[in-house]
Design a protein around this motif. Structure first.
Motif, PDB file in Angstrom:
ATOM      1  N   THR A  91       0.806  -1.022  -0.105  1.00  0.00           N
ATOM      2  CA  THR A  91      -0.087   0.055  -0.096  1.00  0.00           C
ATOM      3  C   THR A  91       0.953   1.438   0.026  1.00  0.00           C
ATOM      4  N   ASP A  92       0.487   2.088  -0.823  1.00  0.00           N
ATOM      5  CA  ASP A  92       1.095   3.332  -1.133  1.00  0.00           C
ATOM      6  C   ASP A  92       0.688   4.283   0.152  1.00  0.00           C
ATOM      7  N   SER A  93       1.341   5.118   0.800  1.00  0.00           N
ATOM      8  CA  SER A  93       0.642   5.664   1.841  1.00  0.00           C
ATOM      9  C   SER A  93      -0.130   6.946   1.719  1.00  0.00           C
ATOM     10  N   GLY A  94      -0.496   7.337   0.405  1.00  0.00           N
ATOM     11  CA  GLY A  94      -1.314   8.405   0.331  1.00  0.00           C
ATOM     12  C   GLY A  94      -0.640   9.711   0.331  1.00  0.00           C
ATOM     13  N   GLY A  95       0.781   9.817   0.230  1.00  0.00           N
ATOM     14  CA  GLY A  95       1.305  10.876   0.163  1.00  0.00           C
ATOM     15  C   GLY A  95       1.320  11.415  -1.185  1.00  0.00           C
ATOM     16  N   TYR A  96       1.408  10.812  -2.287  1.00  0.00           N
ATOM     17  CA  TYR A  96       1.497  11.142  -3.514  1.00  0.00           C
ATOM     18  C   TYR A  96      -0.137  11.717  -3.913  1.00  0.00           C
ATOM     19  N   GLN A  97      -1.039  11.230  -3.601  1.00  0.00           N
ATOM     20  CA  GLN A  97      -2.305  11.636  -3.534  1.00  0.00           C
ATOM     21  C   GLN A  97      -2.606  13.015  -3.041  1.00  0.00           C
ATOM     22  N   VAL A  98      -2.079  13.113  -1.872  1.00  0.00           N
ATOM     23  CA  VAL A  98      -2.461  14.184  -1.086  1.00  0.00           C
ATOM     24  C   VAL A  98      -1.527  15.549  -1.914  1.00  0.00           C
ATOM     25  N   PHE A  99      -0.342  15.167  -2.567  1.00  0.00           N
ATOM     26  CA  PHE A  99       0.465  16.017  -3.262  1.00  0.00           C
ATOM     27  C   PHE A  99      -0.437  16.438  -4.506  1.00  0.00           C
ATOM     28  N   SER A 100      -1.247  15.475  -5.082  1.00  0.00           N
ATOM     29  CA  SER A 100      -1.770  15.995  -6.283  1.00  0.00           C
ATOM     30  C   SER A 100      -3.199  16.480  -6.213  1.00  0.00           C
ATOM     31  N   LEU A 101      -3.419  16.834  -4.631  1.00  0.00           N
ATOM     32  CA  LEU A 101      -4.678  17.577  -4.071  1.00  0.00           C
ATOM     33  C   LEU A 101      -4.187  19.189  -4.004  1.00  0.00           C
ATOM     34  N   ALA A 102      -3.259  19.603  -4.568  1.00  0.00           N
ATOM     35  CA  ALA A 102      -2.570  20.898  -3.947  1.00  0.00           C
ATOM     36  C   ALA A 102      -3.482  21.865  -3.665  1.00  0.00           C
ATOM     37  N   ALA A 103      -4.763  21.973  -4.483  1.00  0.00           N
ATOM     38  CA  ALA A 103      -5.554  23.120  -4.350  1.00  0.00           C
ATOM     39  C   ALA A 103      -6.481  22.762  -2.941  1.00  0.00           C
TER      40      ALA A 103
END
Length: 376
Positions: A91-103
């Motif tokens: 499992t990916d931690s979600g860090g990249y998804q949070v990065f992609s939600l910059a706005a």
């Protein structure tokens, strides 16, 4: 988890190894299909096992947290039982998804406040609760919570982000010490090297991560828009620092030629949405290059997509038929193309492993990489 380094290529840093987890063994180098919400798009678990020959797949903490949610996964007995995948999971931690939600997110020392892309509800991810969420998901390999800086990033921001990632890592490690796996099998933490494309930051981060002495290590923050040569330079630098006796995972990479070049630098594990995403759009990866199956020139080509493949999606259907499916908007076209691409990626890393074991990887890589980049 145990990692056995079997051999290193004579002409490069390419390695062949074996990872042993509670849910089975993984021969490295390996490509891991991405099952973001617990499902590899358009591909069944049976097809993943038999047609694709996948040894391990991914789930994503951010998406699984939002739906189906932790209550459902806990009652199901974890993701393995929920989705019927009986082999290793990461499992990916979600860090990249949070990065992609910059706005729609705010980063602070405590963690990240973000808005759901589904309904706009607000949530907080901290290193501690991200570890708890991954305990509930039950993956064999879990990722530390990190911040993935965008490309390009100013040096000051990249340094601040890297230092925050290191502090969060220590909190992740402590939380895992304070809690137990939910389903009786071991879960192994991989920390993530950051530092953008700055050599000194990447070196510092790799040294910090190596000092934590975790069972495996990951390289993040690449394949986010930087030139390929920068990616290779950062990856080579980091692999020279990370311990050789532990597996190295390059996150989110990439094309077939990216994978071969990074195997040569010493990477063992890869994942990317590219095989399935491109497949759904009619782009097929083959040993002869990248094929746009929507192109009219395939309309009367009745030869198989790849007659030498062991995968039914590549061997049993013609280029003309697959093109017809896309032209007609048939879901089957997207499914077959996705299965073909995933099977090709697994075939690619399997062949790379054979060449490493034979001591011929570098010559082989150099002979095929040009063909892989062809456009058909």
């Amino acid at each position: 988890m145990n990692f056995e380094l079997i051999t290193t290529d004579t002409g490069s840093n390419a390695r062949a190894g074996k990872i042993t987890t509670a849910h089975g063994e993984i021969a490295t180098p390996i490509f891991m299909p991405v099952g973001t919400v617990g499902s590899v798009k358009a591909v069944t678990q049976d097809q993943l096992r038999n047609a694709v020959q996948a040894q391990i797949i991914l789930g994503n903490t951010y998406h699984l947290y939002l739906r189906p949610g932790m209550e459902v996964l806990s009652q199901a007995g974890g993701l393995h039982r929920f989705n019927g995948w009986d082999r290793p999971l990461l499992t990916d931690s979600g860090g990249y998804q949070v990065f992609s939600l910059a706005a729609n997110r705010k980063i602070k020392e405590e963690g990240v406040v973000f808005q759901s892309h589904i309904d706009g509800s607000r949530h907080l991810f901290t290193p501690e609760n991200v570890m708890d969420i991954q305990r509930t998901i039950g993956a064999d390999i879990i990722m530390a919570f990190d911040e993935c800086p965008p490309y390009p990033s100013e040096y000051r921001y990249a340094k601040k982000s890297m230092e925050l990632t290191h502090r969060w890592l220590d909190r992740c490690i402590q939380q895992l010490k304070d809690t137990q796996p939910a389903y009786g099998h071991e879960q192994t933490l991989f920390p993530i090297v950051q530092g953008s494309t700055y050599k000194d930051l990447r070196a510092i981060s790799a040294q910090e991560i190596a000092a934590r002495d975790c069972a495996g290590n990951a390289i993040g923050g690449l394949s986010v828009g930087e030139p390929e040569q920068d990616m290779y330079e950062m990856c080579g630098l980091v692999c020279d620092i990370l311990p050789k006796e532990k597996p190295r995972y390059l996150m989110g990479v990439g094309t077939p030629w990216n994978i071969l070049e990074n195997i040569a630098l010493g990477v063992d594990m890869f994942d990317c949405v590219m095989p399935t995403r491109n497949g759904r759009n009619g782009m097929l990866f083959t040993w002869e290059g990248v094929m746009n199956i929507k192109n009219k020139k395939w309309a009367t080509d009745f030869s198989p997509v790849d007659e030498n493949s062991a995968c039914f999606a590549s061997r049993d259907y013609s280029k003309a038929y697959l093109r017809h499916l896309f032209a007609a908007g048939e879901i089957l076209g997207m499914q077959l193309a996705s299965i073909h691409n995933l099977a090709f990626y697994l075939e690619l890393v399997t062949e790379a492993r054979k060449q490493i074991l034979a001591g011929t990887f570098t010559a082989w890589k150099n002979s095929v990489i040009g063909q892989l980049k062809n456009r058909r």
